[in-house]
Design a protein around this motif. Structure first.
Motif, PDB file in Angstrom:
ATOM      1  N   VAL A   1       0.859  -1.182   0.000  1.00  0.00           N
ATOM      2  CA  VAL A   1       0.000   0.000   0.000  1.00  0.00           C
ATOM      3  C   VAL A   1       0.893   1.229   0.000  1.00  0.00           C
ATOM      4  O   VAL A   1       1.538   1.542   1.000  1.00  0.00           O
ATOM      5  N   ASP A   2       0.957   1.910  -1.140  1.00  0.00           N
ATOM      6  CA  ASP A   2       1.724   3.142  -1.261  1.00  0.00           C
ATOM      7  C   ASP A   2       0.783   4.291  -0.932  1.00  0.00           C
ATOM      8  O   ASP A   2      -0.377   4.272  -1.310  1.00  0.00           O
ATOM      9  N   GLY A   3       1.243   5.291  -0.228  1.00  0.00           N
ATOM     10  CA  GLY A   3       0.355   6.359   0.223  1.00  0.00           C
ATOM     11  C   GLY A   3      -0.521   5.872   1.363  1.00  0.00           C
ATOM     12  O   GLY A   3      -1.702   6.173   1.456  1.00  0.00           O
ATOM     13  N   ALA A   4       0.078   5.088   2.244  1.00  0.00           N
ATOM     14  CA  ALA A   4      -0.669   4.378   3.272  1.00  0.00           C
ATOM     15  C   ALA A   4      -1.252   5.276   4.358  1.00  0.00           C
ATOM     16  O   ALA A   4      -2.125   4.840   5.105  1.00  0.00           O
ATOM     17  N   SER A   5      -0.816   6.520   4.469  1.00  0.00           N
ATOM     18  CA  SER A   5      -1.347   7.391   5.514  1.00  0.00           C
ATOM     19  C   SER A   5      -2.578   8.171   5.074  1.00  0.00           C
ATOM     20  O   SER A   5      -3.188   8.866   5.876  1.00  0.00           O
TER      21      SER A   5
ATOM     22  N   ALA B   1      -7.695   2.612   4.597  1.00  0.00           N
ATOM     23  CA  ALA B   1      -8.778   1.661   4.359  1.00  0.00           C
ATOM     24  C   ALA B   1      -8.232   0.386   3.714  1.00  0.00           C
ATOM     25  O   ALA B   1      -8.637  -0.723   4.068  1.00  0.00           O
ATOM     26  N   SER B   2      -7.281   0.533   2.800  1.00  0.00           N
ATOM     27  CA  SER B   2      -6.678  -0.622   2.132  1.00  0.00           C
ATOM     28  C   SER B   2      -5.937  -1.513   3.117  1.00  0.00           C
ATOM     29  O   SER B   2      -6.002  -2.743   3.033  1.00  0.00           O
ATOM     30  N   ILE B   3      -5.230  -0.901   4.051  1.00  0.00           N
ATOM     31  CA  ILE B   3      -4.509  -1.673   5.066  1.00  0.00           C
ATOM     32  C   ILE B   3      -5.493  -2.496   5.895  1.00  0.00           C
ATOM     33  O   ILE B   3      -5.322  -3.701   6.080  1.00  0.00           O
ATOM     34  N   GLU B   4      -6.534  -1.845   6.386  1.00  0.00           N
ATOM     35  CA  GLU B   4      -7.528  -2.546   7.212  1.00  0.00           C
ATOM     36  C   GLU B   4      -8.190  -3.689   6.448  1.00  0.00           C
ATOM     37  O   GLU B   4      -8.319  -4.800   6.964  1.00  0.00           O
ATOM     38  N   LEU B   5      -8.627  -3.406   5.224  1.00  0.00           N
ATOM     39  CA  LEU B   5      -9.339  -4.424   4.451  1.00  0.00           C
ATOM     40  C   LEU B   5      -8.416  -5.565   4.037  1.00  0.00           C
ATOM     41  O   LEU B   5      -8.821  -6.731   4.083  1.00  0.00           O
ATOM     42  N   ALA B   6      -7.197  -5.255   3.630  1.00  0.00           N
ATOM     43  CA  ALA B   6      -6.258  -6.308   3.227  1.00  0.00           C
ATOM     44  C   ALA B   6      -5.959  -7.234   4.402  1.00  0.00           C
ATOM     45  O   ALA B   6      -5.927  -8.460   4.255  1.00  0.00           O
ATOM     46  N   LYS B   7      -5.765  -6.658   5.589  1.00  0.00           N
ATOM     47  CA  LYS B   7      -5.548  -7.488   6.782  1.00  0.00           C
ATOM     48  C   LYS B   7      -6.775  -8.342   7.076  1.00  0.00           C
ATOM     49  O   LYS B   7      -6.645  -9.517   7.431  1.00  0.00           O
ATOM     50  N   ALA B   8      -7.962  -7.755   6.933  1.00  0.00           N
ATOM     51  CA  ALA B   8      -9.190  -8.503   7.175  1.00  0.00           C
ATOM     52  C   ALA B   8      -9.351  -9.653   6.182  1.00  0.00           C
ATOM     53  O   ALA B   8      -9.979 -10.670   6.494  1.00  0.00           O
TER      54      ALA B   8
ATOM     55  N   GLU C   1       7.212  11.712   9.092  1.00  0.00           N
ATOM     56  CA  GLU C   1       6.146  12.210   9.954  1.00  0.00           C
ATOM     57  C   GLU C   1       4.846  11.412   9.764  1.00  0.00           C
ATOM     58  O   GLU C   1       4.031  11.302  10.667  1.00  0.00           O
ATOM     59  N   LYS C   2       4.627  10.885   8.571  1.00  0.00           N
ATOM     60  CA  LYS C   2       3.408  10.111   8.295  1.00  0.00           C
ATOM     61  C   LYS C   2       3.522   8.654   8.691  1.00  0.00           C
ATOM     62  O   LYS C   2       2.521   7.948   8.729  1.00  0.00           O
ATOM     63  N   ALA C   3       4.710   8.207   8.998  1.00  0.00           N
ATOM     64  CA  ALA C   3       4.955   6.789   9.285  1.00  0.00           C
ATOM     65  C   ALA C   3       4.149   6.233  10.451  1.00  0.00           C
ATOM     66  O   ALA C   3       3.729   5.074  10.396  1.00  0.00           O
ATOM     67  N   PRO C   4       3.885   6.974  11.534  1.00  0.00           N
ATOM     68  CA  PRO C   4       3.127   6.369  12.637  1.00  0.00           C
ATOM     69  C   PRO C   4       1.658   6.085  12.333  1.00  0.00           C
ATOM     70  O   PRO C   4       1.032   5.317  13.030  1.00  0.00           O
ATOM     71  N   PHE C   5       1.076   6.677  11.293  1.00  0.00           N
ATOM     72  CA  PHE C   5      -0.355   6.564  11.063  1.00  0.00           C
ATOM     73  C   PHE C   5      -0.824   5.205  10.568  1.00  0.00           C
ATOM     74  O   PHE C   5      -1.760   4.648  11.112  1.00  0.00           O
ATOM     75  N   PRO C   6      -0.248   4.617   9.512  1.00  0.00           N
ATOM     76  CA  PRO C   6      -0.748   3.314   9.068  1.00  0.00           C
ATOM     77  C   PRO C   6      -0.535   2.235  10.139  1.00  0.00           C
ATOM     78  O   PRO C   6       0.483   2.215  10.808  1.00  0.00           O
ATOM     79  N   MET C   7      -1.519   1.385  10.289  1.00  0.00           N
ATOM     80  CA  MET C   7      -1.417   0.323  11.296  1.00  0.00           C
ATOM     81  C   MET C   7      -1.501  -1.019  10.617  1.00  0.00           C
ATOM     82  O   MET C   7      -2.430  -1.535  10.258  1.00  0.00           O
TER      83      MET C   7
END
Length: 91
Positions: free
Chosen positions: A55-59, A65-72, A85-91
């Motif tokens: 996921v590029d542009g993950a923040s 949304a892509s991170i959450e759905l892909a994990k699901a 600075e944006k690195a902490p946002f994607p989970m």
């Protein structure tokens, strides 16, 4: 097509109540982010539990949304952001 309508009919499982303390403007794009992510991951990418998703542009909205759905969907996820600075946002 109904894309610009003021009223719609939807099944109860497809909608949710916006909390009173959340402005409607904050919710306006939530559905679009998840619809775009789901369509890309499932319909185009056929993501499953054997997938590795970048996921590029993950923040951003679609990225998160892509991170959450892909994990699901059981996929392993690699997230990329443009700045430290944006690195902490994607989970």
């Amino acid at each position: 097509t109904g894309a610009m309508t003021e009223q719609v009919v939807a099944p109860v499982h497809a909608v949710w109540k916006v909390p009173d303390n959340v402005p409607l403007s904050d919710c306006a794009n939530l559905g679009r982010n998840y619809f775009a992510a789901y369509h890309t991951l499932k319909t185009i990418g056929h993501v499953n539990d054997e997938s590795l998703v970048l996921v590029d542009g993950a923040s951003g909205g679609v990225g998160m949304a892509s991170i959450e759905l892909a994990k699901a969907m059981g996929a392993k996820v690699i997230a990329g952001v443009s700045t430290q600075e944006k690195a902490p946002f994607p989970m």
